[in-house]
Structure formats: C-alpha cells, structure tokens
Design a protein around this motif. Structure first.
Motif, mmCIF file in Angstrom:
data_model
loop_
_atom_site.group_PDB
_atom_site.id
_atom_site.type_symbol
_atom_site.label_atom_id
_atom_site.label_comp_id
_atom_site.label_asym_id
_atom_site.label_seq_id
_atom_site.Cartn_x
_atom_site.Cartn_y
_atom_site.Cartn_z
ATOM 1 N N GLU A 1 -16.146 32.076 -4.662
ATOM 2 C CA GLU A 1 -16.824 30.791 -4.455
ATOM 3 C C GLU A 1 -16.991 30.047 -5.776
ATOM 4 O O GLU A 1 -16.783 28.834 -5.849
ATOM 5 N N ARG A 2 -17.350 30.779 -6.808
ATOM 6 C CA ARG A 2 -17.537 30.162 -8.123
ATOM 7 C C ARG A 2 -16.213 29.599 -8.646
ATOM 8 O O ARG A 2 -16.158 28.486 -9.161
ATOM 9 N N LEU A 3 -15.124 30.344 -8.479
ATOM 10 C CA LEU A 3 -13.812 29.868 -8.916
ATOM 11 C C LEU A 3 -13.378 28.626 -8.142
ATOM 12 O O LEU A 3 -12.799 27.692 -8.718
ATOM 13 N N MET A 4 -13.661 28.580 -6.852
ATOM 14 C CA MET A 4 -13.302 27.398 -6.061
ATOM 15 C C MET A 4 -14.126 26.185 -6.514
ATOM 16 O O MET A 4 -13.616 25.069 -6.557
ATOM 17 N N THR A 5 -15.375 26.410 -6.870
ATOM 18 C CA THR A 5 -16.214 25.326 -7.387
ATOM 19 C C THR A 5 -15.680 24.836 -8.725
ATOM 20 O O THR A 5 -15.575 23.628 -8.955
ATOM 21 N N ILE A 6 -15.323 25.767 -9.599
ATOM 22 C CA ILE A 6 -14.753 25.400 -10.907
ATOM 23 C C ILE A 6 -13.483 24.584 -10.705
ATOM 24 O O ILE A 6 -13.293 23.550 -11.355
ATOM 25 N N ARG A 7 -12.626 25.035 -9.805
ATOM 26 C CA ARG A 7 -11.379 24.308 -9.537
ATOM 27 C C ARG A 7 -11.669 22.883 -9.057
ATOM 28 O O ARG A 7 -11.041 21.918 -9.505
ATOM 29 N N GLN A 8 -12.614 22.747 -8.143
ATOM 30 C CA GLN A 8 -12.963 21.416 -7.625
ATOM 31 C C GLN A 8 -13.468 20.521 -8.750
ATOM 32 O O GLN A 8 -13.069 19.360 -8.857
ATOM 33 N N TRP A 9 -14.336 21.053 -9.593
ATOM 34 C CA TRP A 9 -14.862 20.253 -10.703
ATOM 35 C C TRP A 9 -13.747 19.852 -11.670
ATOM 36 O O TRP A 9 -13.729 18.736 -12.170
ATOM 37 N N MET A 10 -12.826 20.779 -11.962
ATOM 38 C CA MET A 10 -11.712 20.463 -12.859
ATOM 39 C C MET A 10 -10.833 19.360 -12.257
ATOM 40 O O MET A 10 -10.404 18.454 -12.965
ATOM 41 N N GLU A 11 -10.586 19.446 -10.944
ATOM 42 C CA GLU A 11 -9.783 18.423 -10.276
ATOM 43 C C GLU A 11 -10.480 17.064 -10.290
ATOM 44 O O GLU A 11 -9.825 16.024 -10.261
ATOM 45 N N ASN A 12 -11.808 17.070 -10.355
ATOM 46 C CA ASN A 12 -12.578 15.831 -10.414
ATOM 47 C C ASN A 12 -12.716 15.305 -11.842
ATOM 48 O O ASN A 12 -13.431 14.331 -12.084
ATOM 49 N N GLY A 13 -12.045 15.973 -12.798
ATOM 50 C CA GLY A 13 -12.027 15.477 -14.169
ATOM 51 C C GLY A 13 -13.137 15.985 -15.066
ATOM 52 O O GLY A 13 -13.323 15.483 -16.168
ATOM 53 N N GLU A 14 -13.877 16.991 -14.611
ATOM 54 C CA GLU A 14 -14.954 17.552 -15.439
ATOM 55 C C GLU A 14 -14.348 18.327 -16.606
ATOM 56 O O GLU A 14 -13.314 18.974 -16.461
ATOM 57 N N SER A 15 -15.006 18.293 -17.749
ATOM 58 C CA SER A 15 -14.553 19.086 -18.892
ATOM 59 C C SER A 15 -15.108 20.507 -18.770
ATOM 60 O O SER A 15 -16.068 20.755 -18.041
ATOM 61 N N LEU A 16 -14.486 21.431 -19.479
ATOM 62 C CA LEU A 16 -14.947 22.816 -19.453
ATOM 63 C C LEU A 16 -16.380 22.914 -19.976
ATOM 64 O O LEU A 16 -17.184 23.692 -19.463
ATOM 65 N N HIS A 17 -16.705 22.119 -20.968
ATOM 66 C CA HIS A 17 -18.064 22.102 -21.513
ATOM 67 C C HIS A 17 -19.074 21.687 -20.440
ATOM 68 O O HIS A 17 -20.124 22.313 -20.284
ATOM 69 N N THR A 18 -18.753 20.650 -19.691
ATOM 70 C CA THR A 18 -19.631 20.171 -18.622
ATOM 71 C C THR A 18 -19.768 21.218 -17.526
ATOM 72 O O THR A 18 -20.865 21.448 -17.010
ATOM 73 N N ILE A 19 -18.670 21.860 -17.166
ATOM 74 C CA ILE A 19 -18.701 22.894 -16.131
ATOM 75 C C ILE A 19 -19.569 24.060 -16.571
ATOM 76 O O ILE A 19 -20.391 24.559 -15.807
ATOM 77 N N ARG A 20 -19.421 24.485 -17.818
ATOM 78 C CA ARG A 20 -20.235 25.579 -18.341
ATOM 79 C C ARG A 20 -21.718 25.213 -18.276
ATOM 80 O O ARG A 20 -22.555 26.027 -17.870
ATOM 81 N N LYS A 21 -22.028 23.982 -18.627
ATOM 82 C CA LYS A 21 -23.413 23.508 -18.598
ATOM 83 C C LYS A 21 -23.948 23.488 -17.162
ATOM 84 O O LYS A 21 -25.064 23.930 -16.903
ATOM 85 N N ARG A 22 -23.140 22.992 -16.220
ATOM 86 C CA ARG A 22 -23.560 22.941 -14.814
ATOM 87 C C ARG A 22 -23.766 24.337 -14.249
ATOM 88 O O ARG A 22 -24.711 24.573 -13.493
ATOM 89 N N MET A 23 -22.890 25.271 -14.606
ATOM 90 C CA MET A 23 -23.034 26.652 -14.140
ATOM 91 C C MET A 23 -24.331 27.259 -14.663
ATOM 92 O O MET A 23 -25.038 27.942 -13.939
ATOM 93 N N LYS A 24 -24.624 26.991 -15.926
ATOM 94 C CA LYS A 24 -25.853 27.526 -16.514
ATOM 95 C C LYS A 24 -27.076 26.930 -15.825
ATOM 96 O O LYS A 24 -28.030 27.636 -15.527
ATOM 97 N N GLU A 25 -27.047 25.633 -15.543
ATOM 98 C CA GLU A 25 -28.156 24.985 -14.842
ATOM 99 C C GLU A 25 -28.335 25.571 -13.449
ATOM 100 O O GLU A 25 -29.466 25.771 -13.003
ATOM 101 N N ASN A 26 -27.225 25.841 -12.758
ATOM 102 C CA ASN A 26 -27.306 26.408 -11.414
ATOM 103 C C ASN A 26 -27.934 27.790 -11.435
ATOM 104 O O ASN A 26 -28.680 28.148 -10.537
ATOM 105 N N VAL A 27 -27.617 28.586 -12.456
ATOM 106 C CA VAL A 27 -28.181 29.921 -12.558
ATOM 107 C C VAL A 27 -29.673 29.843 -12.844
ATOM 108 O O VAL A 27 -30.461 30.614 -12.297
#
Length: 125
Positions: free
Chosen positions: A55-81
């Motif tokens: 599920e986490r990988l599918m979310t990462i893929r969706q965010w990457m396809e939406n143009g999110e940077s790896l830095h932003t994704i890492r930040k969002r994952m940390k906020e979710n945790v």
C-alpha cells in the motif's frame, strides 16, 4: 491474530510486489534505501513485503506520478506516521474530517487520510 497484525505479515516477494505496484525492482530497492519502506528479510536475506508495504509503495507511486519530489514524499510519509491513524479516530471524528475535506474541495488526486479505508463502515454492530 487481529487484522492489523495480518496486514504486517511479510508475505510477498519482490517479483509479486512489482506486479502489484507497477514499479521496477530497482525502484522498490531505491525506496527501501531512502527509508520509505522497510520490508522484512527471510533467513536467506530475501525481501518479504507485507500488505502495508505494498500500500505504501502504491501511494509513493501515485505521488511520484502527480509530480511530487522525493523530499516532499518523505516529509508526507513522516507526517502520516506521526499523525493519528484512522483507526484511532472515533466515528464522530471521522465524520468531521470527511466533512472538512469535502468542504475544502480536495481534488481526487489529493491524499486523504481515509483513502481506501471503508472497513469501519462495515463493522458488525
């Protein structure tokens, strides 16, 4: 064993995860190196992924396809945790959060706290 424990069981090989997520093995290993996922290892040191990892990988893929940077994704994952999980919220809190999201007019591509989690509405009462 409850449902949450079962979601964390390491069941899938990297080949199966590739098919489920549409990511390459290289991408999956890279996300692991970046600390975005933490698959368990078998005695033979092979990666074994859980439903949560997939599920986490599918979310990462969706965010990457939406143009999110790896830095932003890492930040969002940390906020979710760090934030409360849906299962920690009462039904009233869930209702209020969904209402806020609808009133804010979040787009379909925006990550909702409740994305894909309808199980609470099918509980036995």
């Amino acid at each position: 064993m409850d449902l949450e424990e079962r979601r964390h069981l390491p069941l899938f090989s990297i080949g199966t995860v590739q098919k489920l997520t549409g990511l390459s093995a290289r991408q999956i290993r890279y996300y692991e190196e970046q600390g975005l996922i933490s698959p368990k290892r078998s005695e033979g040191k092979q990666r074994q992924f859980s439903f949560v990892d997939v599920e986490r990988l599918m979310t990462i893929r969706q965010w990457m396809e939406n143009g999110e940077s790896l830095h932003t994704i890492r930040k969002r994952m940390k906020e979710n945790v760090l934030s409360k999980t849906v299962r920690d919220l009462s039904d009233e809190e869930v209702y209020q959060q969904i209402q806020r999201e609808l009133l804010e007019g979040r787009s379909a591509s925006a990550q909702s706290l409740f994305l894909g989690d309808l199980s609470r509405f099918y509980r036995k009462r």
